[in-house]
Motif scaffolding. Sequence first.
Motif, mmCIF file in Angstrom:
data_model
loop_
_atom_site.group_PDB
_atom_site.id
_atom_site.type_symbol
_atom_site.label_atom_id
_atom_site.label_comp_id
_atom_site.label_asym_id
_atom_site.label_seq_id
_atom_site.Cartn_x
_atom_site.Cartn_y
_atom_site.Cartn_z
ATOM 1 N N LEU A 41 -8.930 -4.923 0.663
ATOM 2 C CA LEU A 41 -8.621 -3.843 -0.280
ATOM 3 C C LEU A 41 -9.441 -2.588 -0.010
ATOM 4 N N ASN A 42 -10.585 -2.744 0.655
ATOM 5 C CA ASN A 42 -11.393 -1.572 0.981
ATOM 6 C C ASN A 42 -10.667 -0.646 1.955
ATOM 7 N N VAL A 43 -9.799 -1.197 2.806
ATOM 8 C CA VAL A 43 -9.026 -0.368 3.733
ATOM 9 C C VAL A 43 -8.062 0.517 2.958
ATOM 10 N N LEU A 44 -7.414 -0.050 1.928
ATOM 11 C CA LEU A 44 -6.529 0.741 1.077
ATOM 12 C C LEU A 44 -7.314 1.832 0.353
ATOM 13 N N ALA A 45 -8.484 1.480 -0.171
ATOM 14 C CA ALA A 45 -9.303 2.465 -0.878
ATOM 15 C C ALA A 45 -9.731 3.598 0.058
ATOM 16 N N ASP A 46 -10.120 3.255 1.281
ATOM 17 C CA ASP A 46 -10.498 4.283 2.254
ATOM 18 C C ASP A 46 -9.320 5.175 2.623
ATOM 19 N N PHE A 47 -8.153 4.572 2.828
ATOM 20 C CA PHE A 47 -6.951 5.332 3.160
ATOM 21 C C PHE A 47 -6.604 6.316 2.035
ATOM 22 N N LEU A 48 -6.675 5.846 0.794
ATOM 23 C CA LEU A 48 -6.343 6.700 -0.336
ATOM 24 C C LEU A 48 -7.407 7.754 -0.591
ATOM 25 N N HIS A 49 -8.645 7.426 -0.302
ATOM 26 C CA HIS A 49 -9.713 8.421 -0.446
ATOM 27 C C HIS A 49 -9.552 9.527 0.588
ATOM 28 N N ASP A 50 -9.161 9.163 1.800
ATOM 29 C CA ASP A 50 -8.945 10.151 2.860
ATOM 30 C C ASP A 50 -7.777 11.084 2.546
ATOM 31 N N LEU A 93 13.181 -6.769 -3.377
ATOM 32 C CA LEU A 93 11.950 -6.293 -4.013
ATOM 33 C C LEU A 93 10.868 -5.948 -2.991
ATOM 34 N N ASN A 94 10.834 -6.656 -1.875
ATOM 35 C CA ASN A 94 9.837 -6.375 -0.841
ATOM 36 C C ASN A 94 10.247 -5.236 0.088
ATOM 37 N N LEU A 95 11.498 -4.819 0.041
ATOM 38 C CA LEU A 95 11.987 -3.766 0.935
ATOM 39 C C LEU A 95 11.221 -2.448 0.792
ATOM 40 N N PRO A 96 10.994 -1.921 -0.423
ATOM 41 C CA PRO A 96 10.231 -0.668 -0.517
ATOM 42 C C PRO A 96 8.796 -0.803 -0.021
ATOM 43 N N VAL A 97 8.201 -1.957 -0.229
ATOM 44 C CA VAL A 97 6.834 -2.187 0.240
ATOM 45 C C VAL A 97 6.787 -2.130 1.758
ATOM 46 N N LEU A 98 7.749 -2.777 2.412
ATOM 47 C CA LEU A 98 7.785 -2.776 3.875
ATOM 48 C C LEU A 98 8.142 -1.404 4.432
ATOM 49 N N LEU A 99 9.042 -0.697 3.768
ATOM 50 C CA LEU A 99 9.353 0.672 4.204
ATOM 51 C C LEU A 99 8.117 1.552 4.129
ATOM 52 N N GLY A 100 7.355 1.404 3.046
ATOM 53 C CA GLY A 100 6.108 2.153 2.919
ATOM 54 C C GLY A 100 5.093 1.756 3.974
ATOM 55 N N ALA A 101 5.023 0.468 4.276
ATOM 56 C CA ALA A 101 4.080 0.002 5.295
ATOM 57 C C ALA A 101 4.427 0.556 6.670
ATOM 58 N N VAL A 102 5.702 0.575 6.991
ATOM 59 C CA VAL A 102 6.102 1.036 8.322
ATOM 60 C C VAL A 102 6.005 2.555 8.439
ATOM 61 N N PHE A 103 6.576 3.273 7.474
ATOM 62 C CA PHE A 103 6.705 4.718 7.639
ATOM 63 C C PHE A 103 5.531 5.527 7.090
ATOM 64 N N LEU A 104 4.794 5.011 6.132
ATOM 65 C CA LEU A 104 3.691 5.785 5.563
ATOM 66 C C LEU A 104 2.339 5.390 6.127
ATOM 67 N N LYS A 108 1.068 6.391 10.981
ATOM 68 C CA LYS A 108 -0.004 7.375 11.114
ATOM 69 C C LYS A 108 -0.973 6.953 12.215
ATOM 70 N N ASP A 109 -1.070 5.639 12.447
ATOM 71 C CA ASP A 109 -1.841 5.137 13.571
ATOM 72 C C ASP A 109 -0.962 5.192 14.810
ATOM 73 N N SER A 110 -1.574 5.108 15.944
ATOM 74 C CA SER A 110 -0.813 5.140 17.188
ATOM 75 C C SER A 110 -0.053 3.832 17.384
ATOM 76 N N VAL A 111 1.179 3.952 17.768
ATOM 77 C CA VAL A 111 2.003 2.776 18.029
ATOM 78 C C VAL A 111 1.494 2.048 19.267
ATOM 79 N N LEU A 112 0.959 2.770 20.195
ATOM 80 C CA LEU A 112 0.486 2.176 21.443
ATOM 81 C C LEU A 112 -0.965 1.705 21.362
ATOM 82 N N LYS A 113 -1.573 1.834 20.203
ATOM 83 C CA LYS A 113 -2.954 1.408 20.001
ATOM 84 C C LYS A 113 -3.031 -0.121 20.084
ATOM 85 N N PRO A 114 -4.048 -0.647 20.749
ATOM 86 C CA PRO A 114 -4.164 -2.115 20.813
ATOM 87 C C PRO A 114 -4.299 -2.719 19.419
#
Length: 150
Positions: A41-50, A93-104, A108-114
């Motif tokens: 959850l700290n990753v989410l908090a950092d992302f939202l803080h940024d 119900l999980n569709l909006p969550v996955l759409l947000g995960a993929v597109f939002l 933002k990270d590199s697709v080619l990142k390891p």
Amino acid sequence: MTTLEKVMFWGDHHNPKWLVFFRIALGLALVWKGIAFILNLNVLADFLHDTGLTDSISASVTISVLADLIIALHLIGGVCIAFGLRTRLFCLLNLPVLLGAVFLVDLKDSVLKPYSEVWLSLIVLLAIIGFLIEGNGQYAVEHDVQQTTG
């Protein structure tokens, strides 16, 4: 018969048996990601803080409710999808969550990142859409319940 009913009818009558393994794997992947979301959850908090979304109290409350909703949808939905109980509902119900995960989040990270998780999120999104159309399949708790009651 409406288009939705036609799609559901087709999905209910054209299920290969081997697709059940992918449904179970999809459910387990959602449960795994729900647990990973809880542990990180700290990753989410950092992302939202940024992004500056946590500057107001109402935004912080909304984000915490949203995080709880994502966790519940992944855990409960993953178990239900794995067992074949209301698969289409939990995929929807999980569709909006996955759409947000993929597109939002992931793009933002590199697709080619390891070790980039965009590929896993994209595969799960495509599987969610596929099982939204396809439904439970032959080996499902819901299918067994319908046969015994009707």
